[in-house]
Design a protein around this motif. Structure first.
Motif, PDB file in Angstrom:
ATOM      1  N   LEU A 240      58.649  96.228  57.974  1.00  0.00           N
ATOM      2  CA  LEU A 240      57.742  97.357  57.818  1.00  0.00           C
ATOM      3  C   LEU A 240      57.139  97.707  59.161  1.00  0.00           C
ATOM      4  O   LEU A 240      56.769  96.816  59.923  1.00  0.00           O
ATOM      5  CB  LEU A 240      56.621  97.023  56.819  1.00  0.00           C
ATOM      6  CG  LEU A 240      57.073  96.681  55.375  1.00  0.00           C
ATOM      7  CD1 LEU A 240      55.888  96.234  54.561  1.00  0.00           C
ATOM      8  CD2 LEU A 240      57.752  97.882  54.736  1.00  0.00           C
ATOM      9  N   SER A 241      57.027  98.987  59.451  1.00  0.00           N
ATOM     10  CA  SER A 241      56.457  99.409  60.717  1.00  0.00           C
ATOM     11  C   SER A 241      54.971  99.111  60.782  1.00  0.00           C
ATOM     12  O   SER A 241      54.380  99.091  61.854  1.00  0.00           O
ATOM     13  CB  SER A 241      56.688 100.909  60.917  1.00  0.00           C
ATOM     14  OG  SER A 241      56.072 101.638  59.852  1.00  0.00           O
TER      15      SER A 241
ATOM     16  N   LEU B  26      50.608  91.113  63.255  1.00  0.00           N
ATOM     17  CA  LEU B  26      50.589  89.670  63.554  1.00  0.00           C
ATOM     18  C   LEU B  26      49.382  89.368  64.420  1.00  0.00           C
ATOM     19  O   LEU B  26      48.789  90.268  65.033  1.00  0.00           O
ATOM     20  CB  LEU B  26      51.893  89.225  64.219  1.00  0.00           C
ATOM     21  CG  LEU B  26      52.322  89.849  65.551  1.00  0.00           C
ATOM     22  CD1 LEU B  26      51.604  89.218  66.723  1.00  0.00           C
ATOM     23  CD2 LEU B  26      53.833  89.671  65.738  1.00  0.00           C
ATOM     24  N   THR B  27      49.029  88.107  64.510  1.00  0.00           N
ATOM     25  CA  THR B  27      47.867  87.682  65.281  1.00  0.00           C
ATOM     26  C   THR B  27      48.303  87.241  66.663  1.00  0.00           C
ATOM     27  O   THR B  27      49.140  86.338  66.804  1.00  0.00           O
ATOM     28  CB  THR B  27      47.127  86.523  64.593  1.00  0.00           C
ATOM     29  OG1 THR B  27      46.728  86.936  63.291  1.00  0.00           O
ATOM     30  CG2 THR B  27      45.904  86.107  65.397  1.00  0.00           C
ATOM     31  N   CYS B  28      47.775  87.897  67.683  1.00  0.00           N
ATOM     32  CA  CYS B  28      48.079  87.509  69.065  1.00  0.00           C
ATOM     33  C   CYS B  28      47.410  86.169  69.355  1.00  0.00           C
ATOM     34  O   CYS B  28      46.199  86.008  69.131  1.00  0.00           O
ATOM     35  CB  CYS B  28      47.578  88.583  70.026  1.00  0.00           C
ATOM     36  SG  CYS B  28      47.752  88.132  71.773  1.00  0.00           S
ATOM     37  N   GLN B  29      48.172  85.217  69.858  1.00  0.00           N
ATOM     38  CA  GLN B  29      47.647  83.884  70.118  1.00  0.00           C
ATOM     39  C   GLN B  29      46.872  83.784  71.435  1.00  0.00           C
ATOM     40  O   GLN B  29      46.446  82.687  71.807  1.00  0.00           O
ATOM     41  CB  GLN B  29      48.803  82.874  70.125  1.00  0.00           C
ATOM     42  CG  GLN B  29      49.513  82.741  68.790  1.00  0.00           C
ATOM     43  CD  GLN B  29      48.559  82.318  67.670  1.00  0.00           C
ATOM     44  OE1 GLN B  29      47.837  81.325  67.809  1.00  0.00           O
ATOM     45  NE2 GLN B  29      48.542  83.063  66.565  1.00  0.00           N
ATOM     46  N   ILE B  30      46.676  84.911  72.103  1.00  0.00           N
ATOM     47  CA  ILE B  30      45.856  84.928  73.318  1.00  0.00           C
ATOM     48  C   ILE B  30      44.459  85.457  73.007  1.00  0.00           C
ATOM     49  O   ILE B  30      43.454  84.812  73.310  1.00  0.00           O
ATOM     50  CB  ILE B  30      46.519  85.792  74.414  1.00  0.00           C
ATOM     51  CG1 ILE B  30      47.893  85.227  74.784  1.00  0.00           C
ATOM     52  CG2 ILE B  30      45.624  85.853  75.660  1.00  0.00           C
ATOM     53  CD1 ILE B  30      47.877  83.847  75.380  1.00  0.00           C
TER      54      ILE B  30
ATOM     55  N   VAL C  26      52.948  95.145  64.939  1.00  0.00           N
ATOM     56  CA  VAL C  26      54.085  94.541  65.623  1.00  0.00           C
ATOM     57  C   VAL C  26      54.585  95.435  66.762  1.00  0.00           C
ATOM     58  O   VAL C  26      54.967  94.945  67.823  1.00  0.00           O
ATOM     59  CB  VAL C  26      55.226  94.272  64.620  1.00  0.00           C
ATOM     60  CG1 VAL C  26      56.497  93.854  65.352  1.00  0.00           C
ATOM     61  CG2 VAL C  26      54.826  93.192  63.639  1.00  0.00           C
ATOM     62  N   GLU C  27      54.554  96.744  66.567  1.00  0.00           N
ATOM     63  CA  GLU C  27      55.060  97.636  67.605  1.00  0.00           C
ATOM     64  C   GLU C  27      54.174  97.641  68.844  1.00  0.00           C
ATOM     65  O   GLU C  27      54.564  98.186  69.879  1.00  0.00           O
ATOM     66  CB  GLU C  27      55.220  99.067  67.067  1.00  0.00           C
ATOM     67  CG  GLU C  27      53.936  99.693  66.561  1.00  0.00           C
ATOM     68  CD  GLU C  27      53.751  99.473  65.070  1.00  0.00           C
ATOM     69  OE1 GLU C  27      53.009 100.244  64.449  1.00  0.00           O
ATOM     70  OE2 GLU C  27      54.373  98.531  64.537  1.00  0.00           O
ATOM     71  N   GLN C  28      52.981  97.044  68.773  1.00  0.00           N
ATOM     72  CA  GLN C  28      52.101  96.942  69.938  1.00  0.00           C
ATOM     73  C   GLN C  28      52.160  95.539  70.562  1.00  0.00           C
ATOM     74  O   GLN C  28      51.250  95.110  71.250  1.00  0.00           O
ATOM     75  CB  GLN C  28      50.658  97.288  69.542  1.00  0.00           C
ATOM     76  CG  GLN C  28      50.474  98.731  69.111  1.00  0.00           C
ATOM     77  CD  GLN C  28      49.049  99.058  68.729  1.00  0.00           C
ATOM     78  OE1 GLN C  28      48.117  98.330  69.095  1.00  0.00           O
ATOM     79  NE2 GLN C  28      48.855 100.152  67.999  1.00  0.00           N
TER      80      GLN C  28
ATOM     81  N   ASN D 189      61.144  83.931  73.669  1.00  0.00           N
ATOM     82  CA  ASN D 189      60.784  84.174  72.269  1.00  0.00           C
ATOM     83  C   ASN D 189      59.279  84.089  72.017  1.00  0.00           C
ATOM     84  O   ASN D 189      58.849  84.031  70.869  1.00  0.00           O
ATOM     85  CB  ASN D 189      61.527  83.209  71.330  1.00  0.00           C
ATOM     86  CG  ASN D 189      61.742  83.803  69.951  1.00  0.00           C
ATOM     87  OD1 ASN D 189      61.866  85.020  69.819  1.00  0.00           O
ATOM     88  ND2 ASN D 189      61.752  82.962  68.927  1.00  0.00           N
ATOM     89  N   HIS D 190      58.452  84.092  73.069  1.00  0.00           N
ATOM     90  CA  HIS D 190      57.001  84.149  72.887  1.00  0.00           C
ATOM     91  C   HIS D 190      56.568  85.607  72.822  1.00  0.00           C
ATOM     92  O   HIS D 190      56.932  86.405  73.680  1.00  0.00           O
ATOM     93  CB  HIS D 190      56.277  83.426  74.019  1.00  0.00           C
ATOM     94  CG  HIS D 190      56.443  81.938  73.967  1.00  0.00           C
ATOM     95  ND1 HIS D 190      56.920  81.192  75.023  1.00  0.00           N
ATOM     96  CD2 HIS D 190      56.222  81.055  72.960  1.00  0.00           C
ATOM     97  CE1 HIS D 190      56.961  79.908  74.689  1.00  0.00           C
ATOM     98  NE2 HIS D 190      56.541  79.800  73.432  1.00  0.00           N
ATOM     99  N   ARG D 191      55.780  85.925  71.805  1.00  0.00           N
ATOM    100  CA  ARG D 191      55.351  87.302  71.559  1.00  0.00           C
ATOM    101  C   ARG D 191      53.827  87.374  71.570  1.00  0.00           C
ATOM    102  O   ARG D 191      53.158  86.606  70.874  1.00  0.00           O
ATOM    103  CB  ARG D 191      55.895  87.791  70.216  1.00  0.00           C
ATOM    104  CG  ARG D 191      55.507  89.215  69.854  1.00  0.00           C
ATOM    105  CD  ARG D 191      55.977  89.577  68.461  1.00  0.00           C
ATOM    106  NE  ARG D 191      57.419  89.732  68.398  1.00  0.00           N
ATOM    107  CZ  ARG D 191      58.068  90.859  68.629  1.00  0.00           C
ATOM    108  NH1 ARG D 191      57.388  91.962  68.945  1.00  0.00           N
ATOM    109  NH2 ARG D 191      59.376  90.915  68.521  1.00  0.00           N
ATOM    110  N   PHE D 192      53.285  88.316  72.377  1.00  0.00           N
ATOM    111  CA  PHE D 192      51.845  88.548  72.424  1.00  0.00           C
ATOM    112  C   PHE D 192      51.601  90.049  72.440  1.00  0.00           C
ATOM    113  O   PHE D 192      52.534  90.856  72.606  1.00  0.00           O
ATOM    114  CB  PHE D 192      51.222  87.903  73.670  1.00  0.00           C
ATOM    115  CG  PHE D 192      51.479  86.419  73.774  1.00  0.00           C
ATOM    116  CD1 PHE D 192      50.823  85.530  72.925  1.00  0.00           C
ATOM    117  CD2 PHE D 192      52.380  85.913  74.700  1.00  0.00           C
ATOM    118  CE1 PHE D 192      51.061  84.163  73.014  1.00  0.00           C
ATOM    119  CE2 PHE D 192      52.618  84.562  74.795  1.00  0.00           C
ATOM    120  CZ  PHE D 192      51.970  83.672  73.952  1.00  0.00           C
ATOM    121  N   CYS D 193      50.341  90.423  72.275  1.00  0.00           N
ATOM    122  CA  CYS D 193      50.027  91.848  72.246  1.00  0.00           C
ATOM    123  C   CYS D 193      50.189  92.463  73.639  1.00  0.00           C
ATOM    124  O   CYS D 193      50.052  91.780  74.661  1.00  0.00           O
ATOM    125  CB  CYS D 193      48.623  92.079  71.697  1.00  0.00           C
ATOM    126  SG  CYS D 193      47.293  91.652  72.843  1.00  0.00           S
TER     127      CYS D 193
END
Length: 536
Positions: free
Chosen positions: A125-126, A130-134, A141-143, A150-154
């Motif tokens: 879903l667009s 998710l929760t940024c771990q920083i 998600v698109e932001q 494979n680490h994802r943050f805002c």
């Protein structure tokens, strides 16, 4: 013909009967070299320049060459190849060597490179968040952005992280924000995120990446010209101790970025420049107007008529002989001292200091004399050009007059080498830098050998200078040909002597000393290598 001071071997004999006329009007490849026929007659091998000029416009092309090699051989994307090359200081051969010897996993791990992994988050879903771990904020998600690890943050946290690194000058190897993750971030993603917030900062990031090819590359260095010409020089082999000439005309040592100083090593040259800066301007004044205190050895100037003087350390001494005395004196005597009686074999520290000063003065004066001559001879080119034009206007049998300007180039090269040979004498045969490295007998033999070559070179350099200053354009044709022969002969003699001087330093002097620390650039008859243009 004049007699020339030169000790030659069988290989160095000069055939005076050889025909040197060159009917072809070919240009000389090197300004300070010889025409083609002259090169053949004296055995000079033509060699393509071993260095390239990298201008601002060609910097990207130069970087692309190495990037493409790594990308093709290892099947990598550009940002991965760049991370590997920056880690290994842009030595593509070293990248391949590590790959072969230790495998791809070690190669990538040591450089902080991780090939793109599968993104574990596959949003359906667009509107998924998710929760940024920083920052611990819930964001769509698109932001967010994921890196190869494979680490994802805002995006806001990423952008802040990248901006801080760029402003601190660490943008060439920006690592992931995750704890204990040393993976290098994708430069494309860095550029996109920073551009959205600060385009000027993004340009700074691109400039850092581009200039990393020079700043982190052992084969490439900025030209030390002042004001800076904006060029860099890349050498094509592993011989870092060499001398090169930039397109702007500045000649410099690639190893230490000082002016060309062979046959003096970089360490000797640095010490010599420091000593000349500190002592050169005052050494002559001190020698003429001051004497050294026998206690602290500082120079003392006498400002009165009395020959009992006192140093600032409190030590009184006799101005006539420099010997220490008591504090009192009368019309007829000085307490604790009489210099009217000669004492056989008397030595003191003051005498040693004076000897050291006189020794330095001896080499400094000769070094400066040749430096001054070099500056004056730089103005001879215009005069020689005028002389050549006058000769060309005359209907002479010989139509080639390149020997005049070639002789001047040889003179200037030999003069510079001669001037730089005096710091070598000062340090190699002194007691400061190579103390106890040679026995007194060895030093005497090697000093005699070196100074004999040095003296021969000096004599022939002065002869060459004398003939080049003659108004030979006014001479009759027979005397013009005689002058031509003298200049060409002396050019060859000085070339051979320069080569022998280098060989003596490298194989006779430094071979028993700290040769690894005092490597010198190799001698080239063609002079300092001129960098050729690197295509855009």
């Amino acid at each position: 013909m004049e007699d020339y001071i030169y000790i030659s071997s069988d290989d160095d004999e000069w055939d005076n009967n050889q025909d040197y006329n060159n009917d072809d009007d070919d240009d000389c490849e090197f300004d300070d070299g010889f025409s083609e026929i002259e090169q053949q007659s004296i055995g000079i091998c033509q060699k393509a320049p071993s260095c390239k000029v990298i201008r601002k416009e060609s910097l990207l092309a130069a970087q692309k060459e190495d990037l493409q090699r790594v990308m093709d051989l290892l099947s990598l994307k550009e940002h991965h190849a760049r991370s590997l090359l920056i880690h290994y200081r842009w030595e593509a051969d070293k990248v391949f060597a590590v790959f072969v010897e230790r495998g791809s996993e070690k190669l990538y791990a040591e450089a902080g490179v991780t090939l793109e992994g599968k993104d574990e988050l596959t949003p359906t879903l667009s509107t998924a968040e998710l929760t940024c771990q920083i920052c611990f904020e819930d964001v769509p998600v698109e932001q967010t952005t994921v890196m190869d690890c494979n680490h994802r943050f805002c995006n806001d946290c990423w952008t802040t992280h990248f901006s801080i690194n760029i402003n601190e000058g660490k943008s060439k190897r920006v690592t992931c924000m995750a704890q204990k993750c040393n993976v290098i971030c994708d430069e494309g993603k860095i550029r996109d995120l920073v551009t959205a917030k600060d385009p000027i900062l993004a340009e700074k990031f691109d400039r850092f990446l581009l200039e990393s090819y020079i700043d982190d590359n052992k084969r490439v260095k900025w030209c030390p010209s002042v004001p800076h010409c904006g060029n860099a020089i890349r050498i094509e082999d592993d011989e870092y101790c060499c001398e090169v000439e930039c397109a702007c005309g500045v000649q410099f040592c690639f190893n230490c970025l000082s002016e060309a100083h062979s046959p003096c090593s970089c360490m000797m040259w640095r010490l010599w420049m420091t000593k000349c800066k500190n002592d050169g301007k005052t050494v002559m004044w001190i020698n003429e107007n001051a004497k050294h205190c026998p206690r602290c050895h500082h120079a003392v100037e006498k400002n009165g008529g009395c020959n009992l003087v006192r140093c600032r350390c409190g030590q009184p001494f006799c101005w006539l002989c420099g010997g220490a005395t008591g504090f009192e004196h009368t019309w007829s005597s000085i307490q604790g001292h009489t210099c009217g009686i000669y004492k056989e074999g008397e030595k003191d520290k003051a005498a040693n200091v004076r000897n050291d000063l006189l020794r330095y003065t001896y080499y400094y004066e000769r070094y400066m004399v040749h430096c001054d001559s070099l500056k004056l001879e730089a103005n001879m080119k215009e005069k020689l050009h005028s002389e050549v034009l006058l000769l060309e206007a005359r209907e002479l049998q010989s139509k080639d007059f390149s020997w005049a300007e070639n002789g001047l180039c040889r003179l200037r090269q030999s003069r510079r080498i001669l001037s730089c040979s005096y710091p070598v004498s000062f340090y190699v045969f002194g007691q400061s830098l190579f103390k106890n490295e040679m026995t007194p007998k060895e030093m005497e033999i090697k000093q005699n050998l070196f100074e004999n070559l040095q003296q021969q070179l000096e004599i022939n350099v002065e002869r060459l200078s004398m003939f080049l200053e003659e108004p030979f354009a006014e001479y009759p044709e027979e005397k013009v040909l005689e002058t031509r022969m003298k200049i060409m002969t002396l050019s060859t003699v000085t070339d051979n002597l320069c080569e022998k001087l280098y060989d003596c330093i490298d194989n006779d002097l430094l071979v028993t000393l700290e040769q690894a620390t005092h490597t010198i650039a190799r001698y080239s008859s063609n002079g300092v290598a001129k960098a050729s243009e690197l295509p855009n």
